[in-house]
Design a protein around this motif. Sequence first.
Motif: not given
Length: 245
Positions: A198-211, A234-238
Amino acid sequence: MAKPPKPKGNSGRSYRSDAGVTKTPKKSRGRTESSRRWIQRQLNDPFVAEAKSRGFRSRAALKLEQMDQKHNILTHNAAVLDLGCAPGGWLQYASQKIGLTAGHGRLVGIDLLDTDPVAGADILKGDINDDAMMHELIRLLGGKADVVLSDMAADTTGHRPTDHLRTTALLDIALDMACRVLTPGGVFLAKCFRGGAEKDALDLMRRDFAVVRHVKPAASRAESVESYVLATGFRGENSDGERLI
Ligand SMILES: C[S@@+](CC[C@H](N)C(=O)[O-])C[C@H]1O[C@@H](n2cnc3c(N)ncnc32)[C@H](O)[C@@H]1O
């Protein structure tokens, strides 16, 4: 006198495990013992009794309630997408929270299995991997989602690494969907069996969400590998995913 519950896994037919995954019992002598243990746990489980007494279709509803009470996931009037919604416990709880029966919010769900209706909710039967289903969900939603929920779990094979990969693939697709439909500031909550992939998904989440945080509600058994990941803001634009709405 009320009939005793049928032993799960003893009939040779598939049944739903505590983590909500569908299991097919092995035809071995061990089967009887493990199904006995399953029944014993169900009978002694206060969350099973509570869910039943409150009219919830699954004890999973209590998991969502506990996470929501702690983290304010569902708000009045929210537009909510529920991936892997059968038998409908999360739909029932979400419907109450957003005020669906009074005409507030939107609630759309999908599952491979049949889900009994929930007043005001739109429910599809199908596979989230199917593009046509994805587009139909978005059409039913009628706009962006404030919250994307995923309690999806794959059928287990009994081979732990395979099961972990299969469930993680569902986390990936749920995250992809969330990034396509969430409104900026939106929330993503998904089942996540911890085990490495699940690490890749978590990395993407950390990029696209504030927390991003792991959450384990009390109703999720301590001995289960099941856990949830909650991503807020969710950062939306990123997000580099193709946006569908
Ligand atoms: C733990 S159950 C969901 C319980 C539900 N949250 C509730 O409260 O009643 C997991 C569900 O995920 C569904 N599921 C698994 N893979 C799926 C897929 N590819 N598309 C849609 N649903 C899927 C299963 O059919 C199963 O009903």
